[in-house]
Design a protein around this motif. Structure first.
Motif, PDB file in Angstrom:
ATOM      1  N   ALA A 139      -2.726 -14.089  60.557  1.00 45.10           N
ATOM      2  CA  ALA A 139      -1.687 -15.100  60.404  1.00 45.10           C
ATOM      3  C   ALA A 139      -0.299 -14.487  60.559  1.00 45.10           C
ATOM      4  O   ALA A 139       0.594 -15.082  61.169  1.00 45.10           O
ATOM      5  N   THR A 140      -0.123 -13.287  60.016  1.00 47.75           N
ATOM      6  CA  THR A 140       1.164 -12.598  60.125  1.00 47.75           C
ATOM      7  C   THR A 140       1.482 -12.260  61.575  1.00 47.75           C
ATOM      8  O   THR A 140       2.602 -12.491  62.063  1.00 47.75           O
ATOM      9  N   LEU A 141       0.493 -11.713  62.293  1.00 53.78           N
ATOM     10  CA  LEU A 141       0.698 -11.380  63.704  1.00 53.78           C
ATOM     11  C   LEU A 141       0.989 -12.633  64.532  1.00 53.78           C
ATOM     12  O   LEU A 141       1.838 -12.614  65.427  1.00 53.78           O
ATOM     13  N   ALA A 142       0.251 -13.719  64.240  1.00 55.02           N
ATOM     14  CA  ALA A 142       0.452 -14.956  64.993  1.00 55.02           C
ATOM     15  C   ALA A 142       1.874 -15.481  64.820  1.00 55.02           C
ATOM     16  O   ALA A 142       2.454 -16.047  65.753  1.00 55.02           O
ATOM     17  N   GLU A 143       2.455 -15.280  63.631  1.00 53.16           N
ATOM     18  CA  GLU A 143       3.805 -15.784  63.380  1.00 53.16           C
ATOM     19  C   GLU A 143       4.887 -14.935  64.038  1.00 53.16           C
ATOM     20  O   GLU A 143       5.905 -15.458  64.487  1.00 53.16           O
ATOM     21  N   ILE A 144       4.677 -13.612  64.078  1.00 49.61           N
ATOM     22  CA  ILE A 144       5.731 -12.746  64.609  1.00 49.61           C
ATOM     23  C   ILE A 144       5.621 -12.538  66.115  1.00 49.61           C
ATOM     24  O   ILE A 144       6.541 -11.992  66.731  1.00 49.61           O
ATOM     25  N   HIS A 145       4.505 -12.976  66.716  1.00 47.32           N
ATOM     26  CA  HIS A 145       4.311 -12.732  68.147  1.00 47.32           C
ATOM     27  C   HIS A 145       5.129 -13.730  68.961  1.00 47.32           C
ATOM     28  O   HIS A 145       4.840 -14.932  68.981  1.00 47.32           O
ATOM     29  N   GLY A 157       7.099   1.444  60.444  1.00 52.05           N
ATOM     30  CA  GLY A 157       6.535   1.640  59.121  1.00 52.05           C
ATOM     31  C   GLY A 157       5.132   1.075  59.037  1.00 52.05           C
ATOM     32  O   GLY A 157       4.458   0.850  60.055  1.00 52.05           O
ATOM     33  N   MET A 158       4.654   0.835  57.814  1.00 52.13           N
ATOM     34  CA  MET A 158       3.278   0.400  57.613  1.00 52.13           C
ATOM     35  C   MET A 158       3.225  -0.703  56.547  1.00 52.13           C
ATOM     36  O   MET A 158       3.822  -0.575  55.481  1.00 52.13           O
ATOM     37  N   LEU A 159       2.522  -1.783  56.878  1.00 48.96           N
ATOM     38  CA  LEU A 159       2.244  -2.856  55.934  1.00 48.96           C
ATOM     39  C   LEU A 159       0.736  -2.910  55.725  1.00 48.96           C
ATOM     40  O   LEU A 159      -0.021  -3.143  56.671  1.00 48.96           O
ATOM     41  N   LEU A 160       0.303  -2.675  54.495  1.00 55.26           N
ATOM     42  CA  LEU A 160      -1.116  -2.657  54.173  1.00 55.26           C
ATOM     43  C   LEU A 160      -1.470  -3.873  53.334  1.00 55.26           C
ATOM     44  O   LEU A 160      -0.693  -4.304  52.480  1.00 55.26           O
ATOM     45  N   VAL A 161      -2.672  -4.408  53.577  1.00 55.24           N
ATOM     46  CA  VAL A 161      -3.215  -5.497  52.760  1.00 55.24           C
ATOM     47  C   VAL A 161      -4.484  -4.978  52.103  1.00 55.24           C
ATOM     48  O   VAL A 161      -5.352  -4.416  52.784  1.00 55.24           O
ATOM     49  N   LEU A 190       5.215  -0.176  64.151  1.00 49.32           N
ATOM     50  CA  LEU A 190       4.922  -0.950  62.957  1.00 49.32           C
ATOM     51  C   LEU A 190       3.408  -1.133  62.900  1.00 49.32           C
ATOM     52  O   LEU A 190       2.814  -1.726  63.803  1.00 49.32           O
ATOM     53  N   VAL A 191       2.796  -0.614  61.865  1.00 44.97           N
ATOM     54  CA  VAL A 191       1.336  -0.585  61.739  1.00 44.97           C
ATOM     55  C   VAL A 191       0.902  -1.553  60.642  1.00 44.97           C
ATOM     56  O   VAL A 191       1.411  -1.502  59.519  1.00 44.97           O
ATOM     57  N   PHE A 192      -0.056  -2.413  60.978  1.00 45.49           N
ATOM     58  CA  PHE A 192      -0.690  -3.313  60.004  1.00 45.49           C
ATOM     59  C   PHE A 192      -2.130  -2.845  59.805  1.00 45.49           C
ATOM     60  O   PHE A 192      -2.808  -2.499  60.773  1.00 45.49           O
ATOM     61  N   SER A 193      -2.606  -2.869  58.571  1.00 40.80           N
ATOM     62  CA  SER A 193      -4.002  -2.500  58.346  1.00 40.80           C
ATOM     63  C   SER A 193      -4.461  -3.000  56.989  1.00 40.80           C
ATOM     64  O   SER A 193      -3.670  -3.497  56.179  1.00 40.80           O
ATOM     65  N   THR A 194      -5.760  -2.869  56.746  1.00 40.38           N
ATOM     66  CA  THR A 194      -6.345  -3.208  55.451  1.00 40.38           C
ATOM     67  C   THR A 194      -6.965  -1.965  54.842  1.00 40.38           C
ATOM     68  O   THR A 194      -7.413  -1.063  55.545  1.00 40.38           O
ATOM     69  N   VAL A 195      -6.987  -1.937  53.526  1.00 39.98           N
ATOM     70  CA  VAL A 195      -7.600  -0.845  52.765  1.00 39.98           C
ATOM     71  C   VAL A 195      -8.332  -1.477  51.586  1.00 39.98           C
ATOM     72  O   VAL A 195      -7.820  -2.407  50.951  1.00 39.98           O
ATOM     73  N   HIS A 196      -9.501  -0.971  51.273  1.00 41.05           N
ATOM     74  CA  HIS A 196     -10.233  -1.473  50.115  1.00 41.05           C
ATOM     75  C   HIS A 196      -9.726  -0.777  48.857  1.00 41.05           C
ATOM     76  O   HIS A 196      -9.880   0.432  48.690  1.00 41.05           O
ATOM     77  N   ALA A 204       7.958 -15.667  52.362  1.00 36.52           N
ATOM     78  CA  ALA A 204       9.218 -15.088  52.830  1.00 36.52           C
ATOM     79  C   ALA A 204       9.177 -13.567  52.761  1.00 36.52           C
ATOM     80  O   ALA A 204       9.652 -12.882  53.689  1.00 36.52           O
ATOM     81  N   ALA A 205       8.595 -13.025  51.688  1.00 35.91           N
ATOM     82  CA  ALA A 205       8.534 -11.569  51.540  1.00 35.91           C
ATOM     83  C   ALA A 205       7.619 -10.943  52.588  1.00 35.91           C
ATOM     84  O   ALA A 205       7.937  -9.890  53.166  1.00 35.91           O
ATOM     85  N   ILE A 206       6.465 -11.578  52.850  1.00 34.85           N
ATOM     86  CA  ILE A 206       5.540 -11.047  53.860  1.00 34.85           C
ATOM     87  C   ILE A 206       6.184 -11.095  55.241  1.00 34.85           C
ATOM     88  O   ILE A 206       6.088 -10.135  56.027  1.00 34.85           O
ATOM     89  N   ARG A 207       6.824 -12.200  55.565  1.00 35.58           N
ATOM     90  CA  ARG A 207       7.471 -12.313  56.880  1.00 35.58           C
ATOM     91  C   ARG A 207       8.577 -11.282  57.051  1.00 35.58           C
ATOM     92  O   ARG A 207       8.762 -10.726  58.139  1.00 35.58           O
ATOM     93  N   HIS A 208       9.308 -11.012  55.982  1.00 32.84           N
ATOM     94  CA  HIS A 208      10.362  -9.996  56.051  1.00 32.84           C
ATOM     95  C   HIS A 208       9.759  -8.628  56.366  1.00 32.84           C
ATOM     96  O   HIS A 208      10.282  -7.883  57.218  1.00 32.84           O
ATOM     97  N   GLN A 209       8.663  -8.278  55.685  1.00 34.09           N
ATOM     98  CA  GLN A 209       8.030  -6.986  55.926  1.00 34.09           C
ATOM     99  C   GLN A 209       7.417  -6.910  57.322  1.00 34.09           C
ATOM    100  O   GLN A 209       7.411  -5.852  57.954  1.00 34.09           O
ATOM    101  N   ALA A 210       6.914  -8.031  57.828  1.00 31.00           N
ATOM    102  CA  ALA A 210       6.269  -8.045  59.138  1.00 31.00           C
ATOM    103  C   ALA A 210       7.264  -7.914  60.283  1.00 31.00           C
ATOM    104  O   ALA A 210       6.862  -7.647  61.421  1.00 31.00           O
ATOM    105  N   ARG A 211       8.543  -8.071  60.003  1.00 36.37           N
ATOM    106  CA  ARG A 211       9.562  -7.980  61.057  1.00 36.37           C
ATOM    107  C   ARG A 211      10.341  -6.669  60.986  1.00 36.37           C
ATOM    108  O   ARG A 211      11.364  -6.530  61.664  1.00 36.37           O
TER     109      ARG A 211
END
Length: 513
Positions: A286-292, A268-272, A363-369, A257-264
């Motif tokens: 998976a997040t993109l597939a759900e919100i698309h 802004g920016m959501l980083l994993v 809304l930007v999604f990305s990954t960071v090590h 629920a928290a991830i879906r809230h941030q993805a909508r």
């Protein structure tokens, strides 16, 4: 493919009325036979016997019967006989000692052929058949990586399955090991004459009608060249989990629920974040597939494109042609996207463009090590970005790990000792601890499959003020947890108490803070 045994005759241990008997390494591959020290014999009328060193293993028998869709009987044999039959299978399947490198070069074509056909091909050279069989076994075992490590006497082949390494087979002869790596180079169109510098490449094979991507990395070592092949099987999640969703990845309901809230969020920016192999990119997919829904334009830039999402514009990085993350991201922003996914923020230029995109209505999604959600801030500071802009753009950071799940086929209840319970602040009799004993379904490990465990750092004005003021990290963590953030270790411990995983996995993937 069947292999006839000469000495240690099968006829001497198996019923003559059901003969002639032969060893079958097609339906019970060499990797499994070596792992379980058991070979499959097939007689007249398709009668099947599993010959093993130890007493009957009912769970293994059930696994083999499910795989073959036929009844299988068990027969305990002398270890020397099992070793001989395993050796007979290896000799016929690989026969590596007399292979010339010229044969390997002649086999350079056909990299997109059906892999199962290549494994069975009698025309292919033994080294080619060994490599194809290794890749086929890796796909059958669900391995994420294949490691070929050179030794003084040859090479060792290991798979990484569910994040853990296991030895599959050894290759005798330094020349053979060198030819094996050369074959990989040929398939990836790399320079087989260059043995002093690292090389990276990729190739594709068809498996059961679908294309599977493989990424290759070659590294010089003391005894020659080591190779790591990363398996990118886009169909794996669909085959095992049904669909590419947050539910299929195993997140708890509160986390989903928290991830879906941030993805909508509108911008802004959501980083994993997390180490290599922790499922960061899969979570973003998976997040993109759900919100698309088709109402927004979504563009991604990735290295490589691991999963194809219908209706999403996906751009693969091509550094040889000059298409880097930063250059591609600049072009993407000219195409009026609503949501953008950057496969990985690796450098200051990409980070700066991503932050600016988030500040200008995307809304930007990305990954960071990074090791945890809080370390991401430090990574951006190290890149020289303006801290105020970073915290203004950042909505949330998701730090995740993958923990192995207790095998459901062999899991048994157990009660930890008093010292273990005291260490984690638990009481006896209040939880459902489970532990896998090892069976054919889990390859004797006690674990089968993985699920994600994640902590979500959500930024509000109070946390932004603390970070922008460069407050001590202990103060920032305390403030985040006062707002309901649960640490990774606490979430993993909850999974242990439910019987989903074990204390050993908890210690393997999380830090004791």
């Amino acid at each position: 493919m069947t292999v006839e045994a000469s000495s240690f005759s099968l006829a001497s241990v198996l019923p003559a009325e059901h003969g002639p008997w032969s060893l079958d390494f097609e339906h019970w591959p060499q990797a499994q036979a070596q792992r379980w020290r058991a070979v499959l014999a097939v007689g007249a009328g398709g009668r099947k016997m599993l010959l093993g060193e130890r007493a009957a293993d009912e769970l293994l028998l059930q696994s083999v019967e499910a795989r073959l869709q036929a009844p299988v009987r068990w027969l305990q044999c002398e270890p020397a006989a099992i070793s001989h039959w395993l050796g007979a299978g290896e000799a016929d399947f690989r026969a590596l000692s007399d292979v010339e490198e010229s044969v390997i070069d002649a086999e350079a074509g056909g990299a997109t052929e059906e892999l199962s056909a290549l494994v069975m091909s009698e025309q292919a050279s033994p080294v080619v058949r060994l490599l194809n069989a290794t890749l086929y076994d890796a796909l059958q075992d669900g391995a994420s990586d294949v490691h070929i490590e050179c030794t003084a006497r040859g090479a060792v082949i290991r798979f990484r399955v569910d994040g853990v390494m296991s030895m599959v087979r050894s290759v005798d002869g330094a020349a053979t090991a060198e030819q094996l790596v050369s074959r990989l180079k040929v398939m990836s169109e790399l320079d087989i004459g260059e043995r002093r510098l690292p090389q990276d490449g990729r190739f594709k094979l068809r498996v059961q009608g679908r294309e599977v991507d493989f990424r290759l990395s070659i590294m010089p070592s003391v005894f020659g060249e080591d190779a790591v092949v990363r398996v990118l099987d886009r169909a794996r999640i669909e085959q095992t989990g049904g669909s590419l969703t947050l539910d299929a990845l195993g997140f708890d309901a509160e986390e989903r629920a928290a991830i879906r809230h941030q993805a909508r969020q509108p911008h802004g920016m959501l980083l994993v974040t997390g180490p290599t192999g922790s499922g960061k990119t899969t979570t973003l997919y998976a997040t993109l597939a759900e919100i698309h829904t088709g109402d927004d334009k979504i563009i991604t830039i990735e290295d490589p494109v691991e999963y194809q999402l219908p209706g999403v514009v996906q751009i693969p990085v091509n550094e040889k042609k000059g298409l880097t993350f930063s250059r591609g991201l600049r072009s993407i922003l000219r195409h009026d996207p609503d949501r953008v996914m950057v496969g990985e923020i690796r450098d200051a230029e990409t980070a700066q463009i991503a932050v600016q995109a988030a500040l200008t209505g995307h809304l930007v999604f990305s990954t960071v090590h990074a090791n945890n959600a809080f370390d991401v801030i430090g990574r951006f500071m190290h890149m020289g970005l303006d801290l105020y802009n970073v915290v203004s753009a950042l909505n949330a950071v998701l730090a995740q790990r993958l923990v192995r799940l207790t095998c459901k086929h062999c899991a048994r209840p157990f009660e930890p000792d008093a010292a273990t319970l005291a260490r984690y602040g638990l009481r006896a009799g209040e939880h459902s601890f489970m532990r896998g004993e090892g069976c054919g379904h889990c390859r004797g490990t006690g674990y089968r499959g993985r699920r994600a465990v994640a902590e979500l750092l959500k930024l509000d004005d109070g946390l932004r003020d603390l970070i922008a003021a460069r407050s001590p990290m202990s103060q920032i963590k305390e403030a985040a947890r006062a707002r309901g953030m649960k640490p990774l270790r606490a979430l993993a411990l909850q999974a242990v108490c439910r019987g989903d995983t074990t204390f050993e996995e908890l210690e393997r993937v999380t830090l004791d803070e």
